[in-house]
Write a protein that holds these residues in place. Structure first.
Motif, PDB file in Angstrom:
ATOM      1  N   ASP A 194      50.166  52.841  42.014  1.00 35.53           N
ATOM      2  CA  ASP A 194      51.260  52.374  42.876  1.00 35.53           C
ATOM      3  C   ASP A 194      52.586  53.037  42.509  1.00 35.53           C
ATOM      4  O   ASP A 194      53.393  53.367  43.375  1.00 35.53           O
ATOM      5  CB  ASP A 194      51.362  50.838  42.871  1.00 35.53           C
ATOM      6  CG  ASP A 194      51.458  50.262  41.471  1.00 35.53           C
ATOM      7  OD1 ASP A 194      51.275  51.017  40.500  1.00 35.53           O
ATOM      8  OD2 ASP A 194      51.710  49.055  41.354  1.00 35.53           O
ATOM      9  N   ILE A 195      52.764  53.277  41.204  1.00 38.35           N
ATOM     10  CA  ILE A 195      53.988  53.963  40.760  1.00 38.35           C
ATOM     11  C   ILE A 195      53.960  55.406  41.264  1.00 38.35           C
ATOM     12  O   ILE A 195      54.956  55.937  41.746  1.00 38.35           O
ATOM     13  CB  ILE A 195      54.101  53.946  39.210  1.00 38.35           C
ATOM     14  CG1 ILE A 195      54.117  52.498  38.716  1.00 38.35           C
ATOM     15  CG2 ILE A 195      55.343  54.695  38.748  1.00 38.35           C
ATOM     16  CD1 ILE A 195      53.978  52.345  37.216  1.00 38.35           C
ATOM     17  N   GLY A 196      52.770  56.021  41.181  1.00 34.77           N
ATOM     18  CA  GLY A 196      52.596  57.383  41.662  1.00 34.77           C
ATOM     19  C   GLY A 196      52.926  57.497  43.144  1.00 34.77           C
ATOM     20  O   GLY A 196      53.635  58.415  43.571  1.00 34.77           O
ATOM     21  N   LEU A 197      52.434  56.566  43.936  1.00 34.17           N
ATOM     22  CA  LEU A 197      52.690  56.577  45.381  1.00 34.17           C
ATOM     23  C   LEU A 197      54.176  56.461  45.666  1.00 34.17           C
ATOM     24  O   LEU A 197      54.725  57.163  46.522  1.00 34.17           O
ATOM     25  CB  LEU A 197      51.947  55.419  46.056  1.00 34.17           C
ATOM     26  CG  LEU A 197      50.449  55.603  46.257  1.00 34.17           C
ATOM     27  CD1 LEU A 197      49.804  54.298  46.713  1.00 34.17           C
ATOM     28  CD2 LEU A 197      50.177  56.708  47.271  1.00 34.17           C
ATOM     29  N   ASP A 198      54.814  55.577  44.929  1.00 33.59           N
ATOM     30  CA  ASP A 198      56.237  55.353  45.097  1.00 33.59           C
ATOM     31  C   ASP A 198      57.029  56.631  44.778  1.00 33.59           C
ATOM     32  O   ASP A 198      57.906  57.036  45.546  1.00 33.59           O
ATOM     33  CB  ASP A 198      56.646  54.222  44.139  1.00 33.59           C
ATOM     34  CG  ASP A 198      57.921  53.565  44.589  1.00 33.59           C
ATOM     35  OD1 ASP A 198      58.087  53.400  45.809  1.00 33.59           O
ATOM     36  OD2 ASP A 198      58.759  53.238  43.719  1.00 33.59           O
ATOM     37  N   LEU A 199      56.682  57.269  43.667  1.00 34.66           N
ATOM     38  CA  LEU A 199      57.365  58.510  43.272  1.00 34.66           C
ATOM     39  C   LEU A 199      57.109  59.620  44.280  1.00 34.66           C
ATOM     40  O   LEU A 199      58.005  60.401  44.600  1.00 34.66           O
ATOM     41  CB  LEU A 199      56.889  58.956  41.882  1.00 34.66           C
ATOM     42  CG  LEU A 199      57.509  58.226  40.683  1.00 34.66           C
ATOM     43  CD1 LEU A 199      56.819  58.645  39.392  1.00 34.66           C
ATOM     44  CD2 LEU A 199      59.004  58.525  40.596  1.00 34.66           C
ATOM     45  N   ALA A 200      55.883  59.686  44.769  1.00 33.30           N
ATOM     46  CA  ALA A 200      55.534  60.730  45.738  1.00 33.30           C
ATOM     47  C   ALA A 200      56.413  60.603  46.977  1.00 33.30           C
ATOM     48  O   ALA A 200      56.929  61.592  47.506  1.00 33.30           O
ATOM     49  CB  ALA A 200      54.060  60.644  46.108  1.00 33.30           C
ATOM     50  N   ARG A 201      56.589  59.380  47.449  1.00 32.62           N
ATOM     51  CA  ARG A 201      57.393  59.149  48.659  1.00 32.62           C
ATOM     52  C   ARG A 201      58.867  59.418  48.415  1.00 32.62           C
ATOM     53  O   ARG A 201      59.555  59.983  49.269  1.00 32.62           O
ATOM     54  CB  ARG A 201      57.193  57.713  49.155  1.00 32.62           C
ATOM     55  CG  ARG A 201      55.814  57.518  49.758  1.00 32.62           C
ATOM     56  CD  ARG A 201      55.620  56.085  50.247  1.00 32.62           C
ATOM     57  NE  ARG A 201      54.244  55.894  50.679  1.00 32.62           N
ATOM     58  CZ  ARG A 201      53.482  54.890  50.298  1.00 32.62           C
ATOM     59  NH1 ARG A 201      53.944  53.981  49.473  1.00 32.62           N
ATOM     60  NH2 ARG A 201      52.240  54.785  50.740  1.00 32.62           N
ATOM     61  N   LYS A 202      59.362  58.967  47.266  1.00 30.03           N
ATOM     62  CA  LYS A 202      60.803  59.083  47.013  1.00 30.03           C
ATOM     63  C   LYS A 202      61.214  60.473  46.547  1.00 30.03           C
ATOM     64  O   LYS A 202      62.272  60.954  46.895  1.00 30.03           O
ATOM     65  CB  LYS A 202      61.225  58.058  45.963  1.00 30.03           C
ATOM     66  CG  LYS A 202      61.266  56.650  46.548  1.00 30.03           C
ATOM     67  CD  LYS A 202      61.788  55.645  45.541  1.00 30.03           C
ATOM     68  CE  LYS A 202      61.777  54.235  46.134  1.00 30.03           C
ATOM     69  NZ  LYS A 202      61.523  53.226  45.127  1.00 30.03           N
ATOM     70  N   GLN A 203      60.382  61.110  45.740  1.00 28.51           N
ATOM     71  CA  GLN A 203      60.781  62.380  45.119  1.00 28.51           C
ATOM     72  C   GLN A 203      60.227  63.611  45.837  1.00 28.51           C
ATOM     73  O   GLN A 203      60.668  64.716  45.573  1.00 28.51           O
ATOM     74  CB  GLN A 203      60.320  62.408  43.653  1.00 28.51           C
ATOM     75  CG  GLN A 203      60.866  61.276  42.808  1.00 28.51           C
ATOM     76  CD  GLN A 203      62.268  61.579  42.310  1.00 28.51           C
ATOM     77  OE1 GLN A 203      62.648  62.712  42.126  1.00 28.51           O
ATOM     78  NE2 GLN A 203      63.057  60.533  42.110  1.00 28.51           N
ATOM     79  N   LYS A 204      59.251  63.415  46.717  1.00 27.99           N
ATOM     80  CA  LYS A 204      58.645  64.537  47.444  1.00 27.99           C
ATOM     81  C   LYS A 204      58.336  65.725  46.519  1.00 27.99           C
ATOM     82  O   LYS A 204      58.925  66.813  46.676  1.00 27.99           O
ATOM     83  CB  LYS A 204      59.576  65.018  48.572  1.00 27.99           C
ATOM     84  CG  LYS A 204      59.935  63.959  49.574  1.00 27.99           C
ATOM     85  CD  LYS A 204      58.967  63.987  50.722  1.00 27.99           C
ATOM     86  CE  LYS A 204      58.939  62.744  51.561  1.00 27.99           C
ATOM     87  NZ  LYS A 204      60.130  61.915  51.631  1.00 27.99           N
ATOM     88  N   PRO A 205      57.453  65.538  45.557  1.00 33.65           N
ATOM     89  CA  PRO A 205      57.142  66.644  44.640  1.00 33.65           C
ATOM     90  C   PRO A 205      56.481  67.811  45.389  1.00 33.65           C
ATOM     91  O   PRO A 205      55.966  67.631  46.499  1.00 33.65           O
ATOM     92  CB  PRO A 205      56.163  66.014  43.645  1.00 33.65           C
ATOM     93  CG  PRO A 205      55.555  64.865  44.373  1.00 33.65           C
ATOM     94  CD  PRO A 205      56.615  64.354  45.300  1.00 33.65           C
TER      95      PRO A 205
END
Ligand code: CA
Length: 230
Positions: free
Chosen positions: A37-48
């Motif tokens: 869930d943390i990964g999903l959140d970071l993916a959406r916010k940070q657009k790696p």
């Protein structure tokens, strides 16, 4: 040059450290998440620029995360490299079917990791996602949500359109009925829909695609693929 960001979703500390260290040595900015869930959140916010995704994670596993990322317009274009153990062959295939771009089998060397990451990023930079999918006399314009056959509009329902787009985007790969249900009907709904529904929609689509209908190939006991050779 702006440093590209790589997100590592992995719960094993040693691996996270190994990956982070080696990617940082190469000049990448590395974000880490030990849970899905943390990964999903970071993916959406940070657009790696790329996500390294472990298969075996607590709570939400890597397959599930891959599916969610690829269905979300905000994150669907981010390349995913799965980290798998040798014993997870079947999951690896499923991951690739769901749109993961590559996989690395554990244990891996830092050199292999860096090489794979660079290769996937290079590919991602080379070909921006095609906005028009063209096969034979058939064209699907993603932006306009329009399908034409020999230049004439084809009237498709929204499910038929999504189904055709999903098949075209697989570039000849076989997609199982379950995968098609997931991708076209969505994960939540697909639980209550029978796989026969896919067959029905394929039937309708074939009728409408006329001369190009033979490109939709039934793969026995599996699903369908769209022949995109000439
Ligand atoms: Ca793990």
């Amino acid at each position: 040059m702006v440093k590209e960001t790589i997100l590592v979703v992995e719960d094993e500390k040693n691996i996270v450290e190994l990956v982070k260290y080696n990617l940082e040595q190469e000049g990448y900015r590395v974000l880490t998440a030990s849970k899905g869930d943390i990964g999903l959140d970071l993916a959406r916010k940070q657009k790696p620029a790329l996500i390294l995704l472990d298969l075996m994670l607590p709570e939400i596993d890597g397959i599930e995360i891959c599916k969610i990322l690829k269905q979300d317009d905000q994150t669907s274009a981010i390349p995913i490299v799965m980290l798998t153990a040798k014993s997870q062959e079947a999951d690896k295939v499923l991951g690739l079917e769901l749109g993961a771009d590559d996989y690395i089998t554990k244990p891996f060397s830092p050199r292999e990791l860096v090489a794979r990451v660079k290769a996937v990023l290079r590919r991602a930079h080379e070909k921006p996602k095609a906005k028009i999918l063209k096969v034979g006399q058939l064209e699907l314009d993603v932006d306009k949500h329009l399908v034409t056959l020999k230049g004439k509009g084809v009237d498709l329902t929204s499910k038929e359109y999504d189904l055709l787009k999903t098949l075209l985007e697989a570039h000849g790969r076989v997609l199982s009925r379950e995968i098609l249900l997931d991708q076209v009907w969505g994960y939540d709904q697909s639980i209550n829909i029978e796989t026969r529904t896919v067959d029905m929609h394929i039937g309708q689509l074939r009728k409408k695609l006329k001369a190009e209908s033979e490109r939709i190939i039934t793969v026995k006991n599996t699903g369908y693929r769209f022949e995109d050779g000439t």
